[in-house]
Enzyme design. Sequence first.
Site, short mmCIF file in Angstrom:
data_model
loop_
_atom_site.label_atom_id
_atom_site.label_comp_id
_atom_site.label_asym_id
_atom_site.label_seq_id
_atom_site.Cartn_x
_atom_site.Cartn_y
_atom_site.Cartn_z
N CYS A 229 1.00 -1.18 0.05
CA CYS A 229 -0.03 -0.10 -0.13
C CYS A 229 0.98 1.30 0.09
CB CYS A 229 -0.77 0.15 1.44
SG CYS A 229 -2.14 1.42 1.30
N HIS B 27 -9.00 -3.45 -2.51
CA HIS B 27 -8.24 -2.66 -1.69
C HIS B 27 -8.50 -1.28 -1.73
CE1 HIS B 27 -3.71 -1.79 -0.33
NE2 HIS B 27 -4.34 -0.79 -0.75
N GLU B 28 -8.86 -0.72 -2.86
CA GLU B 28 -9.13 0.77 -3.02
C GLU B 28 -10.50 0.91 -2.32
OE1 GLU B 28 -6.95 2.62 -3.75
OE2 GLU B 28 -5.40 1.17 -4.42
N HIS C 213 -10.24 1.36 1.39
CA HIS C 213 -9.66 2.69 1.75
C HIS C 213 -10.88 3.60 2.18
CE1 HIS C 213 -5.43 2.73 1.91
NE2 HIS C 213 -5.36 2.31 0.63
#
Length: 214
Positions: free
Chosen positions: A126, A168-169, A172
Amino acid sequence: MATPNDRAPLAEQVEQLLAVEGPLAIVAAGDPVLRRPTERFDGQLDPALLARFVEALRITMHAAPGVGLAAPQVGVGLRIAVIEDPAPVPEEVRLARGRVPQPFRVLVNPSYEPVGAARAAFFEGCLSVPGYQAVVARHAEVRLTGEDEHGRAVDEVFTGWPARIVQHETDHLDGVLYLDRAELRSLASNQAIAERWAGPTPARAAEALGFELP
């Protein structure tokens, strides 16, 4: 570089960030903005400012370099992320990880749900946790819904490495870092990854470091 005041309206924050040309500063783990759920995008930025912000995210992602970047990673609590992956990897890695090229895309108000029960585990890093990677078991296939930067609906199934990127995004945007989902016994420096665990799968690392794969 000017730091946006997190009590200012989001449009003002973004204008402050964009006052200086070039890549934006990437926020590192430990900053509360990475742990707050983001605000759903609903016109807080006018179309021209949104376009400028998206371009700044693209430039910053390329400069890092990375394959995705979410607004909180530059200090902005909006539910917006960008992804792009030219996938410059050997054939062996492509086959093992399902890593195929992804064009530049903007994800607005995205959310995902698993398609099936299959999971895949690979080392993941990351931009907000520089210098380290860890193995994360993620859904092998997900359905992503949301919008693009023009307000058009997105409803698409992603598999393999692209599925990992969108998870993953999107995480966030919910205040979740990849380390929250990682097998912490696998945590390794980038140098250790390059020297010891650079294979297409983490199988050897799992055996040597003592953790299980799905």
